[in-house]
Design a protein around this motif. Structure first.
Motif, PDB file in Angstrom:
ATOM      1  N   GLU A  71      32.341  -7.043  72.356  1.00 29.66           N
ATOM      2  CA  GLU A  71      34.182  -7.472  72.329  1.00 29.66           C
ATOM      3  C   GLU A  71      34.616  -7.738  71.340  1.00 29.66           C
ATOM      4  N   VAL A  72      34.137  -7.312  69.428  1.00 31.40           N
ATOM      5  CA  VAL A  72      34.621  -6.953  68.793  1.00 31.40           C
ATOM      6  C   VAL A  72      34.083  -5.914  68.296  1.00 31.40           C
ATOM      7  N   ASN A  73      34.792  -4.660  68.540  1.00 32.17           N
ATOM      8  CA  ASN A  73      34.600  -3.006  68.366  1.00 32.17           C
ATOM      9  C   ASN A  73      33.794  -2.907  66.624  1.00 32.17           C
ATOM     10  N   GLN A  74      32.675  -2.526  67.238  1.00 31.49           N
ATOM     11  CA  GLN A  74      31.736  -2.648  65.950  1.00 31.49           C
ATOM     12  C   GLN A  74      32.210  -0.878  64.947  1.00 31.49           C
ATOM     13  N   PHE A  75      32.486  -0.144  66.014  1.00 28.23           N
ATOM     14  CA  PHE A  75      32.675   0.970  64.877  1.00 28.23           C
ATOM     15  C   PHE A  75      34.384   0.915  64.245  1.00 28.23           C
ATOM     16  N   GLU A  76      35.204  -0.064  64.822  1.00 31.43           N
ATOM     17  CA  GLU A  76      36.527  -0.087  63.882  1.00 31.43           C
ATOM     18  C   GLU A  76      36.114  -1.052  63.031  1.00 31.43           C
ATOM     19  N   VAL A  77      34.671  -2.133  63.105  1.00 29.81           N
ATOM     20  CA  VAL A  77      34.199  -3.289  61.976  1.00 29.81           C
ATOM     21  C   VAL A  77      33.684  -2.715  61.103  1.00 29.81           C
ATOM     22  N   SER A  78      33.165  -1.616  61.384  1.00 32.29           N
ATOM     23  CA  SER A  78      32.886  -0.622  60.431  1.00 32.29           C
ATOM     24  C   SER A  78      33.775   0.534  59.561  1.00 32.29           C
ATOM     25  N   ALA A  79      34.582   0.626  60.456  1.00 34.05           N
ATOM     26  CA  ALA A  79      34.986   2.195  60.043  1.00 34.05           C
ATOM     27  C   ALA A  79      36.160   1.296  58.900  1.00 34.05           C
ATOM     28  N   ASP A  80      36.496  -0.391  59.070  1.00 37.14           N
ATOM     29  CA  ASP A  80      37.213  -1.317  58.326  1.00 37.14           C
ATOM     30  C   ASP A  80      36.371  -0.888  56.930  1.00 37.14           C
ATOM     31  N   ALA A  81      35.162  -1.497  56.749  1.00 40.61           N
ATOM     32  CA  ALA A  81      34.326  -1.349  56.255  1.00 40.61           C
ATOM     33  C   ALA A  81      34.417  -0.150  55.411  1.00 40.61           C
ATOM     34  N   GLU A  82      34.249   0.898  55.651  1.00 44.85           N
ATOM     35  CA  GLU A  82      34.923   1.919  55.028  1.00 44.85           C
ATOM     36  C   GLU A  82      35.560   2.371  54.831  1.00 44.85           C
ATOM     37  N   LEU A  83      36.961   1.904  55.191  1.00 44.98           N
ATOM     38  CA  LEU A  83      38.414   2.047  53.944  1.00 44.98           C
ATOM     39  C   LEU A  83      38.321   1.439  53.134  1.00 44.98           C
ATOM     40  N   ALA A  84      37.679   0.507  53.490  1.00 45.69           N
ATOM     41  CA  ALA A  84      37.858  -0.525  52.363  1.00 45.69           C
ATOM     42  C   ALA A  84      36.827  -0.171  51.256  1.00 45.69           C
ATOM     43  N   ALA A  85      35.218   0.052  51.309  1.00 47.30           N
ATOM     44  CA  ALA A  85      34.740   1.181  50.338  1.00 47.30           C
ATOM     45  C   ALA A  85      34.894   2.100  49.253  1.00 47.30           C
ATOM     46  N   TYR A  86      36.004   2.965  50.690  1.00 47.98           N
ATOM     47  CA  TYR A  86      36.918   3.820  49.695  1.00 47.98           C
ATOM     48  C   TYR A  86      37.714   3.183  49.271  1.00 47.98           C
ATOM     49  N   LYS A  87      38.750   2.405  49.519  1.00 43.97           N
ATOM     50  CA  LYS A  87      39.718   2.062  48.033  1.00 43.97           C
ATOM     51  C   LYS A  87      39.252   1.376  47.063  1.00 43.97           C
ATOM     52  N   MET A  88      37.704   0.769  46.698  1.00 47.61           N
ATOM     53  CA  MET A  88      37.666   0.826  45.768  1.00 47.61           C
ATOM     54  C   MET A  88      36.840   1.744  45.239  1.00 47.61           C
ATOM     55  N   ARG A  89      36.227   2.363  45.563  1.00 46.05           N
ATOM     56  CA  ARG A  89      36.200   3.875  44.560  1.00 46.05           C
ATOM     57  C   ARG A  89      37.328   4.461  44.312  1.00 46.05           C
ATOM     58  N   LYS A  90      38.011   3.939  44.946  1.00 43.36           N
ATOM     59  CA  LYS A  90      39.682   4.973  44.832  1.00 43.36           C
ATOM     60  C   LYS A  90      40.324   4.573  43.267  1.00 43.36           C
ATOM     61  N   ALA A  91      39.973   2.849  43.338  1.00 43.13           N
ATOM     62  CA  ALA A  91      40.342   1.892  42.314  1.00 43.13           C
ATOM     63  C   ALA A  91      40.071   2.267  40.924  1.00 43.13           C
ATOM     64  N   ALA A  92      38.477   2.545  41.129  1.00 44.42           N
ATOM     65  CA  ALA A  92      37.366   2.325  39.754  1.00 44.42           C
ATOM     66  C   ALA A  92      36.527   3.057  39.992  1.00 44.42           C
ATOM     67  N   PRO A  93      37.020   4.310  39.818  1.00 45.57           N
ATOM     68  CA  PRO A  93      36.268   5.784  40.333  1.00 45.57           C
ATOM     69  C   PRO A  93      34.251   5.190  39.542  1.00 45.57           C
ATOM     70  N   VAL A  94      33.206   5.503  39.990  1.00 49.72           N
ATOM     71  CA  VAL A  94      32.041   4.997  39.520  1.00 49.72           C
ATOM     72  C   VAL A  94      31.595   6.606  39.762  1.00 49.72           C
ATOM     73  N   LEU A  95      32.060   7.748  40.258  1.00 50.53           N
ATOM     74  CA  LEU A  95      31.225   9.485  40.065  1.00 50.53           C
ATOM     75  C   LEU A  95      32.034  10.353  39.976  1.00 50.53           C
TER      76      LEU A  95
END
Length: 103
Positions: A71-95
């Motif tokens: 009902e709540v598309n699990q793949f799009e929820v996961s894609a949102d989380a991946e995009l948010a993590a990407y934004k965090m890595r981009k803002a403060a790169p640790v690697l």
């Protein structure tokens, strides 16, 4: 608002040609950044409508994926989380990556 673009990359089928697993990617795009993540999804419901393999379209397979995503598309929820993590890595790169001889 985030938009999602699906791309089917592979289909796994049984000996009768019935698709049992779809491998695909979703690109989440929020008009500022985008991130693509890969998924593999086995169809647990009754086998996907037995459409002859050669008659399948990417649109039909995406319809099956989104139908079974919940009902709540699990793949799009996961894609949102991946995009948010990407934004965090981009803002403060640790690697960092590279080799010492490529300077």
């Amino acid at each position: 608002m985030t938009t999602y673009t699906y791309k089917v990359t592979n289909l796994v089928r049984d000996p009768d040609g019935i698709v049992v697993t779809a491998q695909f990617s979703i690109t989440a795009n929020d008009d500022v950044d985008s991130f693509t993540h890969n998924y593999s999804f086995g169809f647990a419901n009754d086998p996907v409508t037995p459409t002859p393999f050669e008659d399948l379209t990417e649109a039909k397979v995406i319809e099956w994926i989104t139908r079974d995503a919940g009902e709540v598309n699990q793949f799009e929820v996961s894609a949102d989380a991946e995009l948010a993590a990407y934004k965090m890595r981009k803002a403060a790169p640790v690697l960092t990556a590279g080799t010492p001889w490529d300077k």
